[in-house]
Design a protein around this motif. Structure first.
Motif, PDB file in Angstrom:
ATOM      1  N   PRO A   1       0.815  -1.225   0.000  1.00 38.50           N
ATOM      2  CA  PRO A   1       0.000   0.000   0.000  1.00 38.50           C
ATOM      3  C   PRO A   1       0.848   1.274   0.000  1.00 38.50           C
ATOM      4  N   LYS A   2       2.037   1.200   0.605  1.00 36.78           N
ATOM      5  CA  LYS A   2       2.918   2.365   0.605  1.00 36.78           C
ATOM      6  C   LYS A   2       3.370   2.707  -0.807  1.00 36.78           C
ATOM      7  N   PHE A   3       3.498   1.691  -1.667  1.00 35.11           N
ATOM      8  CA  PHE A   3       3.851   1.938  -3.066  1.00 35.11           C
ATOM      9  C   PHE A   3       2.761   2.757  -3.750  1.00 35.11           C
ATOM     10  N   LEU A   4       1.497   2.425  -3.462  1.00 33.18           N
ATOM     11  CA  LEU A   4       0.388   3.166  -4.064  1.00 33.18           C
ATOM     12  C   LEU A   4       0.421   4.631  -3.630  1.00 33.18           C
ATOM     13  N   ASP A   5       0.720   4.868  -2.346  1.00 34.02           N
ATOM     14  CA  ASP A   5       0.864   6.249  -1.876  1.00 34.02           C
ATOM     15  C   ASP A   5       2.036   6.927  -2.564  1.00 34.02           C
ATOM     16  N   PHE A   6       3.104   6.168  -2.779  1.00 33.33           N
ATOM     17  CA  PHE A   6       4.325   6.706  -3.388  1.00 33.33           C
ATOM     18  C   PHE A   6       4.065   7.194  -4.814  1.00 33.33           C
ATOM     19  N   VAL A   7       3.258   6.450  -5.563  1.00 29.60           N
ATOM     20  CA  VAL A   7       2.995   6.815  -6.962  1.00 29.60           C
ATOM     21  C   VAL A   7       1.659   7.534  -7.135  1.00 29.60           C
ATOM     22  N   GLY A   8       0.906   7.711  -6.028  1.00 24.09           N
ATOM     23  CA  GLY A   8      -0.351   8.450  -6.112  1.00 24.09           C
ATOM     24  C   GLY A   8      -1.486   7.694  -6.765  1.00 24.09           C
ATOM     25  N   LEU A   9      -1.559   6.389  -6.525  1.00 23.63           N
ATOM     26  CA  LEU A   9      -2.623   5.577  -7.085  1.00 23.63           C
ATOM     27  C   LEU A   9      -3.471   4.989  -5.959  1.00 23.63           C
TER      28      LEU A   9
END
Length: 255
Positions: free
Chosen positions: A189-197
């Motif tokens: 989920p942190k990846f999604l926050d990182f890329v704004g998705l």
């Protein structure tokens, strides 16, 4: 005072550091009406209201009537989008980001350096090209093993995987049904926050290679074929060289 959804949303987001999902916001609206219905008859919210209370009660009832009994997800998203645009146009220091867990109030990028100095945090480090490429492979191929990543990149990914694990952008998500049961990696989920998705499905389509082409590429990398002489433009050694016959008449006579 009239009910203003955008101001209500901004107040709620400013009051908490936790993300607010659409369901959280809808629950607040539902709770508002439930508590109004349970309020004893004749009770006034304004303690300073006069004995008759008619103007104040009429105002309160008017506000209650303005609050919708149900807010749709579309209404909430549209209100957040308008609020974000208004904050950007006015140069507000805050913005609203939507991640996989909901909406969150954040500081505008122009003021991020001041917040870093306030907290005495180190400067953020950018991902290396190797880490970015490895992260892209995980995002598009997940779950993916270390061997598959190395087959695609053509080099070791140990350092890149270690960095991405430390940043919690990827995590071990299981074991592959392959000899040795190698670990599989997926995004977090942190990846999604990182890329704004909000979801992985929002990743842009890859126009470089299709999933089938990448799979075939990996399979060829796992089972390489030996290059033949013909592949590199040399005579095929498996075919006997053609003998050149010399006529006997052309052979010089022995002296």
């Amino acid at each position: 005072m009239e009910f203003n959804l955008k101001k209500v949303l901004k107040a709620m987001l400013a009051s908490t550091s936790e993300p607010l999902s659409i369901k959280d916001i809808q629950a607040v609206i539902t709770r508002y009406h439930e508590q109004r219905e349970k309020q004893p008859a004749g009770t006034q919210d304004d303690e300073n209201a006069d004995e008759a209370g008619t103007p104040e009660q009429a105002l309160i009832q008017d506000i209650i009537n303005q609050v919708p009994t149900l807010l749709t997800a579309t209404q909430i998203r549209e209100a957040v989008a308008e609020l974000n645009q208004e904050m950007a146009d006015s140069g507000d220091v805050t913005r609203i980001l939507q991640g996989p867990e909901g909406f969150r109030m954040t500081i505008a990028p122009d003021y991020a350096e001041w917040i870093r100095l306030l907290r005495n945090d180190p400067r953020p480090q950018k991902l290396t090209q190797a880490a970015l490429e490895t992260l892209a492979i995980v995002a598009y191929r997940q779950p993916v093993t270390r061997g598959e990543m190395e087959s695609i990149r053509g080099v070791s990914v140990d350092s890149a995987i270690s960095k991405l694990l430390d940043l919690e952008l990827i995590a071990v998500s299981g074991k592959a049904d392959l000899p040795g049961r190698p670990s599989q990696f997926s995004t977090t989920p942190k990846f999604l926050d990182f890329v704004g998705l909000q979801t992985i499905s929002e990743l842009p389509e890859s126009d470089v290679l299709s999933p089938a082409q990448i799979s075939a590429w990996i399979e060829r990398a796992k089972n390489p074929t030996k290059a033949t002489a013909a592949d590199v433009g040399l005579p095929d050694e498996s075919v006997p060289a053609k003998q050149t016959e010399i006529p006997l008449d052309d052979v010089p006579a022995a002296e």
